[in-house]
Design a protein around this motif. Structure first.
Motif, short mmCIF file in Angstrom:
data_model
loop_
_atom_site.label_atom_id
_atom_site.label_comp_id
_atom_site.label_asym_id
_atom_site.label_seq_id
_atom_site.Cartn_x
_atom_site.Cartn_y
_atom_site.Cartn_z
N GLY A 326 0.80 -1.23 0.00
CA GLY A 326 0.00 0.00 0.00
C GLY A 326 0.83 1.27 0.00
O GLY A 326 0.32 2.35 0.35
N LEU A 327 2.07 1.19 -0.38
CA LEU A 327 2.96 2.35 -0.36
C LEU A 327 2.82 3.21 -1.61
O LEU A 327 3.05 4.42 -1.58
CB LEU A 327 4.42 1.90 -0.21
CG LEU A 327 4.73 1.07 1.03
CD1 LEU A 327 6.18 0.58 1.01
CD2 LEU A 327 4.47 1.90 2.29
N VAL A 328 2.48 2.58 -2.74
CA VAL A 328 2.33 3.31 -4.01
C VAL A 328 1.19 2.70 -4.80
O VAL A 328 0.72 1.60 -4.50
CB VAL A 328 3.63 3.26 -4.87
CG1 VAL A 328 4.80 3.90 -4.15
CG2 VAL A 328 3.95 1.83 -5.26
N THR A 329 0.78 3.44 -5.81
CA THR A 329 -0.15 2.94 -6.82
C THR A 329 0.52 3.16 -8.18
O THR A 329 1.55 3.84 -8.27
CB THR A 329 -1.49 3.71 -6.78
OG1 THR A 329 -1.27 5.06 -7.21
CG2 THR A 329 -2.09 3.68 -5.38
N PRO A 330 -0.04 2.61 -9.25
CA PRO A 330 0.59 2.83 -10.56
C PRO A 330 0.71 4.30 -10.94
O PRO A 330 1.60 4.65 -11.73
CB PRO A 330 -0.35 2.08 -11.52
CG PRO A 330 -0.96 1.01 -10.68
CD PRO A 330 -1.14 1.63 -9.33
N ASP A 331 -0.13 5.16 -10.36
CA ASP A 331 -0.10 6.58 -10.73
C ASP A 331 0.67 7.44 -9.75
O ASP A 331 0.76 8.67 -9.93
CB ASP A 331 -1.53 7.10 -10.85
CG ASP A 331 -2.32 6.37 -11.93
OD1 ASP A 331 -1.72 6.07 -12.97
OD2 ASP A 331 -3.53 6.11 -11.72
N THR A 332 1.20 6.85 -8.70
CA THR A 332 1.96 7.62 -7.72
C THR A 332 3.18 8.24 -8.39
O THR A 332 3.92 7.57 -9.12
CB THR A 332 2.40 6.74 -6.54
OG1 THR A 332 1.23 6.20 -5.91
CG2 THR A 332 3.21 7.53 -5.54
N MET A 333 3.40 9.54 -8.14
CA MET A 333 4.56 10.23 -8.72
C MET A 333 5.78 10.02 -7.83
O MET A 333 5.71 10.11 -6.60
CB MET A 333 4.28 11.72 -8.88
CG MET A 333 3.07 12.02 -9.77
SD MET A 333 3.19 11.25 -11.42
CE MET A 333 4.57 12.17 -12.10
N VAL A 334 6.91 9.73 -8.48
CA VAL A 334 8.15 9.42 -7.78
C VAL A 334 9.22 10.40 -8.21
O VAL A 334 9.35 10.73 -9.42
CB VAL A 334 8.61 7.98 -8.09
CG1 VAL A 334 9.90 7.66 -7.36
CG2 VAL A 334 7.52 6.99 -7.72
N ALA A 479 -4.87 -8.58 -7.67
CA ALA A 479 -5.01 -7.21 -8.18
C ALA A 479 -3.65 -6.59 -8.42
O ALA A 479 -3.41 -5.94 -9.45
CB ALA A 479 -5.82 -6.37 -7.20
N VAL A 480 -2.72 -6.78 -7.47
CA VAL A 480 -1.37 -6.24 -7.63
C VAL A 480 -0.66 -6.93 -8.80
O VAL A 480 0.03 -6.29 -9.59
CB VAL A 480 -0.57 -6.43 -6.33
CG1 VAL A 480 0.93 -6.15 -6.57
CG2 VAL A 480 -1.10 -5.50 -5.24
N ALA A 481 -0.85 -8.24 -8.92
CA ALA A 481 -0.22 -8.98 -10.02
C ALA A 481 -0.71 -8.45 -11.37
O ALA A 481 0.10 -8.28 -12.30
CB ALA A 481 -0.53 -10.47 -9.88
N ARG A 482 -2.00 -8.17 -11.48
CA ARG A 482 -2.53 -7.67 -12.76
C ARG A 482 -1.98 -6.27 -13.07
O ARG A 482 -1.69 -5.95 -14.22
CB ARG A 482 -4.06 -7.66 -12.71
CG ARG A 482 -4.68 -9.05 -12.82
CD ARG A 482 -6.18 -8.97 -13.06
NE ARG A 482 -6.89 -8.46 -11.89
CZ ARG A 482 -7.36 -9.23 -10.91
NH1 ARG A 482 -7.19 -10.55 -10.96
NH2 ARG A 482 -8.01 -8.69 -9.89
N LYS A 483 -1.84 -5.44 -12.04
CA LYS A 483 -1.26 -4.11 -12.26
C LYS A 483 0.20 -4.21 -12.71
O LYS A 483 0.65 -3.45 -13.58
CB LYS A 483 -1.36 -3.28 -10.98
CG LYS A 483 -2.80 -2.90 -10.59
CD LYS A 483 -2.84 -2.19 -9.25
CE LYS A 483 -4.28 -1.89 -8.84
NZ LYS A 483 -4.35 -1.25 -7.49
N ALA A 484 0.92 -5.13 -12.11
CA ALA A 484 2.33 -5.33 -12.51
C ALA A 484 2.42 -5.79 -13.96
O ALA A 484 3.29 -5.34 -14.72
CB ALA A 484 3.00 -6.33 -11.58
#
Length: 604
Positions: A326-334, A479-484
């Motif tokens: 839960g630290l980031v999402t695909p859209d989190t800016m780094v 869900a995380v696997a599909r995002k990856a």
């Protein structure tokens, strides 16, 4: 009681009648002689009958024995021995469709008994003409010395056997035996391994495995209790041949020192094809390399024994863990402003990607700085635990005797700086097979996958261990696997693996280019390990392909290029293009915007 010759009663009666008593005696002598003659005749006839029966029995015995000799198969004489019988029979090895990978062939050994030889020196000259590799002087010494038995050749062909027959020396003898035959030559050499003779006798020899599956399953293959049942591997012979063909061509095209590839089923971990180049022919296994770099030997299995820093292919693990926690999402800016300083060390990107990137773009553009920032949020201890669950910190449990020797190279201290560099694939060395299993875990909705070379339902070695999380354990959520997977698909469509987009097969993947460590310290400037780890089709993941090139250089442009996007990715794409139809995967039709220069317009 014998009848008296002169019975008193008859003599007195004859005298009273005036007859001659001597006539009575002569008559009794005649009767006694006839009785004696009759007894002698009966005794002689009985003896003749007994002798006739004995002669008849002897004649029948000799006749039957001669008949059995005439009907028996001719064999060389052999000396009786009290040693145990050698069980030479060894089970076949077949692929998933029952096609033979290893089998037994009846052949003959050639040996000599010098005391029986007529012309030892002349025989030696004729033998050397048939077998040029024989030592003429040594044979002459053995044949003319005091030896009674000499091995000449442990295996000979039928043509050579006939040529030796034509020599005609009675001191040259043949012993039947089995040999291990690999009918496909170099194909799947590192998986099969090879074999050798163990305990040897004149008429048989024990076959033992020396490497690969042959060694790992040696006791099973020699167990007569299996009733000749073959060992069925998960390999597909046709796919294996295609993969090796493309890999060999790609290795030459990219001027690489070596190459390896692993093709694995996502749901079961079954290895459908696995190759390491350069390879060898298990029918004529070369001698091990005694000095120098072990990877220079064709016996070295790069897929299992090769421990490499696999570069940016590790970045997806850091992102997947951060999303799982839960630290980031695909859209989190780094923050990707560089260089990233840590003490006296600096972390750079291959290109300047600006001040910020989304997590998805960190993967797409393969930002080292962005990945290091994400790992900082995770922390070293949690990172180590997560990579352990993926099986990246222990040897692969695959059923090869060489697998336990492929131990990952871990940092001496798992510090925060080590965690940051490991996040983008430096500082931790793993095998391509371990990487394939980790990618299969992500593609399998996050459930742990263990690699195997045995077809489903086949025998498992009892000592096989499960490292990391148990098979089927949930490492990340679906869900995380599909995002990856979606991020890896973007790598292929608009990122560093754009050459890997194979029409109709929806390939997802990640590139990795890592500088090779210099044994003298530091890293080479012009030697890399380039890797592409891919999943296809991404809409319904079925297969994982990991392809690694050792020291590749693409010389097709003005300047040499070594990054995975230019070297490993094109070879991997061609591999998928060749093997996907063989795997029964039908290309997914797409609706193009244009067709033969004509724009398709939808009518209202």
């Amino acid at each position: 009681m014998r009848t008296p010759l002169r019975p008193l009663a008859r003599i007195l009666d004859a005298r009273a009648k005036g007859e001659n008593p001597d006539a009575i005696e002569r008559e009794n002598r005649r009767l006694r002689g006839e009785a004696t003659r009759d007894k002698a005749r009966q005794r002689a006839e009985g003896r003749l009958l007994v002798m006739s029966v004995l002669f008849l029995a002897a004649f029948l015995t000799v006749g039957l024995r001669m008949g059995s000799f005439a009907a028996a198969r001719p064999e060389e004489p052999q000396t009786d021995t009290s040693t145990e019988q050698i069980h030479a029979q060894r089970a076949d090895i077949v692929d998933r469709k029952g096609r033979v990978l290893a089998t037994n062939l009846l052949t003959h050994a050639l040996y000599a008994q010098p005391p029986m030889m007529i012309d030892p020196k002349g025989t030696v000259d004729k033998l050397v003409a048939i077998f040029p590799d024989l030592d003429r002087e040594r044979l002459i010494k053995d044949f003319t010395g005091g030896r009674k038995f000499v091995w000449i050749k442990k295996r000979i062909s039928p043509e050579q056997m006939q040529a030796v027959h034509d020599i005609g020396d009675p001191g040259l003898l043949f012993g039947p035996r089995e040999m291990r035959l690999y009918p496909n030559g170099h194909l799947a050499a590192h998986i099969l391994g090879g074999s050798r003779y163990g305990t040897e006798g004149v008429n048989s020899a024990e076959i033992l495995g020396v490497a690969g599956i042959e060694k790992e399953y040696d006791s099973w293959l020699r167990d007569p209790g299996n009733g000749g049942q073959p060992l069925k591997l998960s390999l597909d012979l046709t796919v294996q041949a295609a993969l090796e063909d493309v890999l060999s061509g790609g290795m030459k095209l990219m001027n690489a020192k070596g190459a390896t590839a692993v093709l694995m089923k996502v749901q079961t971990g079954e290895i459908v094809a696995m190759a390491s180049l350069p390879d060898f022919d298990p029918n004529d296994r070369p001698a091990p390399l005694l000095k120098g770099d072990p990877s220079d030997s064709p016996l070295f299995n790069r897929a299992v024994q090769g421990m490499y820093e696999l570069g940016s292919t590790f970045k997806i693990f850091a992102v997947a863990q951060a999303m799982q926690d839960g630290l980031v999402t695909p859209d989190t800016m780094v923050d990707t402003k560089g260089p990233l300083r840590w003490g006296k060390f600096k972390i750079h990107d291959f290109h300047d990607y600006g001040k910020q990137l989304s997590v998805t773009d960190v993967i797409v553009h393969s930002s080292n700085i962005g990945t290091a920032r994400i790992v900082q949020k995770i922390g070293p201890e949690k990172q180590r635990e997560f990579l352990g669950k993926l099986g990246l910190l222990e040897p692969s449990p695959v059923e090869l005797i060489e697998a336990p020797t492929g131990r990952p190279i871990l940092p001496s201290k798992w510090s925060e700086l080590s965690a940051m560099t490991i996040g983008y694939g430096h500082g931790l060395s793993d095998s391509p097979l371990q990487l394939a299993a980790a990618y299969a875990t992500i593609a399998n909705d996050g459930k742990r996958v263990l690699p195997t070379l045995i077809a489903q339902g086949g025998p498992k070695e009892p000592h096989k261990q499960e490292f990391g999380a148990p098979e089927g354990d949930q490492v990340v959520s679906p869900a995380v696997a599909r995002k990856a997977l979606a991020m890896m698909r973007a790598v292929v469509t608009r990122g560093t693996a754009s050459f890997g987009d194979v029409a109709g097969y929806q390939v997802a993947g990640k590139t990795g280019t890592a500088d090779k460590p210099d044994p003298q310290g530091g890293y080479y400037d012009d030697k890399v390990i380039s890797t592409f780890a891919g999943v296809f089709p991404v809409t319904n993941p079925e297969y994982v392909l990991v392809l690694t090139l050792d020291e590749p250089t693409d010389t097709s442009g003005k300047e040499p290029r070594r990054t995975a996007g230019w070297t490993a990715v094109p070879v991997a794409a061609e591999t998928i293009r060749r093997v996907a139809p063989l795997l029964g995967l039908r290309p997914e039709p797409t609706t193009p915007d244009t067709l033969d220069g004509i724009r398709l317009v939808k009518k209202d």
